[in-house]
Design a protein around this motif. Structure first.
Motif, PDB file in Angstrom:
ATOM      1  N   PHE A 122       0.834  -1.214   0.000  1.00 54.49           N
ATOM      2  CA  PHE A 122       0.000   0.000   0.000  1.00 54.49           C
ATOM      3  C   PHE A 122       0.866   1.260   0.000  1.00 54.49           C
ATOM      4  O   PHE A 122       0.616   2.203  -0.748  1.00 54.49           O
ATOM      5  CB  PHE A 122      -0.887   0.059   1.258  1.00 54.49           C
ATOM      6  N   VAL A 123       1.863   1.282   0.875  1.00 58.21           N
ATOM      7  CA  VAL A 123       2.653   2.499   1.046  1.00 58.21           C
ATOM      8  C   VAL A 123       3.404   2.850  -0.239  1.00 58.21           C
ATOM      9  O   VAL A 123       3.610   4.019  -0.542  1.00 58.21           O
ATOM     10  CB  VAL A 123       3.590   2.398   2.278  1.00 58.21           C
ATOM     11  N   GLN A 124       3.756   1.841  -1.049  1.00 66.46           N
ATOM     12  CA  GLN A 124       4.438   2.103  -2.325  1.00 66.46           C
ATOM     13  C   GLN A 124       3.521   2.883  -3.275  1.00 66.46           C
ATOM     14  O   GLN A 124       3.975   3.785  -3.977  1.00 66.46           O
ATOM     15  CB  GLN A 124       4.890   0.791  -2.965  1.00 66.46           C
ATOM     16  N   TYR A 125       2.232   2.554  -3.277  1.00 65.45           N
ATOM     17  CA  TYR A 125       1.270   3.309  -4.101  1.00 65.45           C
ATOM     18  C   TYR A 125       1.235   4.775  -3.661  1.00 65.45           C
ATOM     19  O   TYR A 125       1.183   5.683  -4.491  1.00 65.45           O
ATOM     20  CB  TYR A 125      -0.137   2.714  -3.974  1.00 65.45           C
ATOM     21  N   CYS A 126       1.251   4.990  -2.348  1.00 62.81           N
ATOM     22  CA  CYS A 126       1.218   6.356  -1.809  1.00 62.81           C
ATOM     23  C   CYS A 126       2.479   7.125  -2.217  1.00 62.81           C
ATOM     24  O   CYS A 126       2.402   8.279  -2.642  1.00 62.81           O
ATOM     25  CB  CYS A 126       1.100   6.340  -0.288  1.00 62.81           C
ATOM     26  N   ILE A 127       3.625   6.457  -2.095  1.00 61.31           N
ATOM     27  CA  ILE A 127       4.905   7.077  -2.477  1.00 61.31           C
ATOM     28  C   ILE A 127       4.869   7.484  -3.949  1.00 61.31           C
ATOM     29  O   ILE A 127       5.245   8.607  -4.310  1.00 61.31           O
ATOM     30  CB  ILE A 127       6.082   6.106  -2.204  1.00 61.31           C
ATOM     31  N   GLU A 128       4.392   6.586  -4.804  1.00 67.62           N
ATOM     32  CA  GLU A 128       4.360   6.861  -6.246  1.00 67.62           C
ATOM     33  C   GLU A 128       3.408   7.999  -6.596  1.00 67.62           C
ATOM     34  O   GLU A 128       3.681   8.786  -7.509  1.00 67.62           O
ATOM     35  CB  GLU A 128       4.005   5.585  -7.011  1.00 67.62           C
ATOM     36  N   ALA A 129       2.296   8.105  -5.864  1.00 69.87           N
ATOM     37  CA  ALA A 129       1.342   9.197  -6.116  1.00 69.87           C
ATOM     38  C   ALA A 129       1.926  10.541  -5.675  1.00 69.87           C
ATOM     39  O   ALA A 129       1.715  11.568  -6.326  1.00 69.87           O
ATOM     40  CB  ALA A 129       0.031   8.925  -5.390  1.00 69.87           C
ATOM     41  N   LEU A 130       2.677  10.531  -4.586  1.00 68.31           N
ATOM     42  CA  LEU A 130       3.244  11.775  -4.040  1.00 68.31           C
ATOM     43  C   LEU A 130       4.490  12.260  -4.788  1.00 68.31           C
ATOM     44  O   LEU A 130       4.680  13.465  -4.984  1.00 68.31           O
ATOM     45  CB  LEU A 130       3.635  11.569  -2.567  1.00 68.31           C
ATOM     46  N   ARG A 131       5.331  11.320  -5.198  1.00 70.73           N
ATOM     47  CA  ARG A 131       6.676  11.660  -5.679  1.00 70.73           C
ATOM     48  C   ARG A 131       6.726  12.786  -6.734  1.00 70.73           C
ATOM     49  O   ARG A 131       7.581  13.667  -6.617  1.00 70.73           O
ATOM     50  CB  ARG A 131       7.380  10.402  -6.177  1.00 70.73           C
ATOM     51  N   PRO A 132       5.851  12.816  -7.743  1.00 71.19           N
ATOM     52  CA  PRO A 132       5.959  13.888  -8.743  1.00 71.19           C
ATOM     53  C   PRO A 132       5.620  15.289  -8.194  1.00 71.19           C
ATOM     54  O   PRO A 132       5.883  16.284  -8.858  1.00 71.19           O
ATOM     55  CB  PRO A 132       4.921  13.493  -9.813  1.00 71.19           C
ATOM     56  N   LEU A 133       5.063  15.347  -6.994  1.00 68.79           N
ATOM     57  CA  LEU A 133       4.538  16.620  -6.479  1.00 68.79           C
ATOM     58  C   LEU A 133       5.343  17.207  -5.324  1.00 68.79           C
ATOM     59  O   LEU A 133       5.092  18.338  -4.917  1.00 68.79           O
ATOM     60  CB  LEU A 133       3.092  16.421  -5.996  1.00 68.79           C
ATOM     61  N   VAL A 134       6.283  16.441  -4.775  1.00 71.11           N
ATOM     62  CA  VAL A 134       6.939  16.866  -3.537  1.00 71.11           C
ATOM     63  C   VAL A 134       8.460  16.769  -3.633  1.00 71.11           C
ATOM     64  O   VAL A 134       8.989  16.010  -4.441  1.00 71.11           O
ATOM     65  CB  VAL A 134       6.444  16.025  -2.328  1.00 71.11           C
ATOM     66  N   SER A 135       9.140  17.540  -2.790  1.00 66.74           N
ATOM     67  CA  SER A 135      10.612  17.496  -2.760  1.00 66.74           C
ATOM     68  C   SER A 135      11.109  16.436  -1.788  1.00 66.74           C
ATOM     69  O   SER A 135      12.231  15.971  -1.898  1.00 66.74           O
ATOM     70  CB  SER A 135      11.166  18.860  -2.355  1.00 66.74           C
ATOM     71  N   GLU A 136      10.282  16.062  -0.816  1.00 70.60           N
ATOM     72  CA  GLU A 136      10.670  15.056   0.165  1.00 70.60           C
ATOM     73  C   GLU A 136       9.422  14.301   0.619  1.00 70.60           C
ATOM     74  O   GLU A 136       8.333  14.864   0.655  1.00 70.60           O
ATOM     75  CB  GLU A 136      11.331  15.732   1.381  1.00 70.60           C
ATOM     76  N   ILE A 137       9.611  13.028   0.980  1.00 73.28           N
ATOM     77  CA  ILE A 137       8.519  12.242   1.571  1.00 73.28           C
ATOM     78  C   ILE A 137       8.983  11.778   2.936  1.00 73.28           C
ATOM     79  O   ILE A 137      10.136  11.380   3.117  1.00 73.28           O
ATOM     80  CB  ILE A 137       8.141  11.036   0.677  1.00 73.28           C
ATOM     81  N   ILE A 138       8.082  11.859   3.903  1.00 72.77           N
ATOM     82  CA  ILE A 138       8.342  11.411   5.267  1.00 72.77           C
ATOM     83  C   ILE A 138       7.303  10.343   5.606  1.00 72.77           C
ATOM     84  O   ILE A 138       6.109  10.558   5.386  1.00 72.77           O
ATOM     85  CB  ILE A 138       8.214  12.575   6.268  1.00 72.77           C
ATOM     86  N   ILE A 139       7.758   9.208   6.128  1.00 73.85           N
ATOM     87  CA  ILE A 139       6.833   8.194   6.643  1.00 73.85           C
ATOM     88  C   ILE A 139       6.843   8.307   8.160  1.00 73.85           C
ATOM     89  O   ILE A 139       7.915   8.301   8.775  1.00 73.85           O
ATOM     90  CB  ILE A 139       7.250   6.771   6.212  1.00 73.85           C
TER      91      ILE A 139
END
Length: 193
Positions: free
Chosen positions: A33-50
């Motif tokens: 599940f979390v991989q889907y979230c990462i892929e949806a966010l990645r084009p829009l953000v400079s950093e991702i935090i879990i």
């Protein structure tokens, strides 16, 4: 829209009691599940935090932080994510929304303006504060509520200047959170048919 001004925050600290296992790591078509979230966010953000205390999330190679106030529900997770974020705008997702897409998240960003602390979705009268854009300045309100023992996200959102955007009927599946094995089977069947 400038990626540099946006951070993605994935909340993966829930107890997952109905799913009986770590929800963000549940597989849908062979992908967590979390991989889907990462892929949806990645084009829009400079950093991702879990936000999670589970080191199993470290396999994704993404910054992982833990709640600063422990066992205090989603407000604590949001608070930790906002504290560690370096940007004004923060796209926040719970880890159990694998159908979420980049284009749906762009819709939140398109409604962003400095007047609002939060931009959230709603579907047929139900607001969705865990697929939303939060300003960094919400950190203080989170802190105050946590100090008062408040855990309900709705309480936080109602105390902030919030804009609510309706989800189109065809987009409703994209904001569905999956809490049980049965819900997982339904979504998997819908995708594969």
């Amino acid at each position: 829209m400038n990626k540099k001004n946006n951070t993605g925050i994935i909340l993966a600290g829930g107890k997952s009691s109905r799913m009986t296992r770590e929800k963000g790591l549940v597989l849908l078509n062979g992908k967590p599940f979390v991989q889907y979230c990462i892929e949806a966010l990645r084009p829009l953000v400079s950093e991702i935090i879990i936000v999670s205390k589970n080191p199993d999330y470290d396999i994704f190679g993404i910054k992982r932080v833990e709640d600063i106030v422990s066992n205090a529900g989603p407000i604590a997770g949001l608070h930790a994510g906002l504290v560690y974020s370096k940007t004004e705008n923060n796209l926040v997702l719970s880890c159990d929304v694998p159908m979420v897409t980049t284009s749906l998240l762009k819709k939140l960003i398109s409604h962003n303006d400095d007047h609002f602390d939060v931009v959230q979705f709603k579907t047929e009268g139900t607001t969705i504060p865990l697929i939303a854009l939060y300003k960094k300045r919400c950190t203080n309100t989170c802190e105050k509520l946590l100090l008062n023992g408040e855990r309900r996200l709705r309480k936080l959102v109602s105390s902030l200047n919030t804009k609510t955007v309706s989800v189109l009927k065809k987009e409703q599946v994209l904001v569905t959170n999956i809490n049980t094995i049965d819900e997982l089977k339904i979504i998997a069947n819908a995708i594969n048919n």
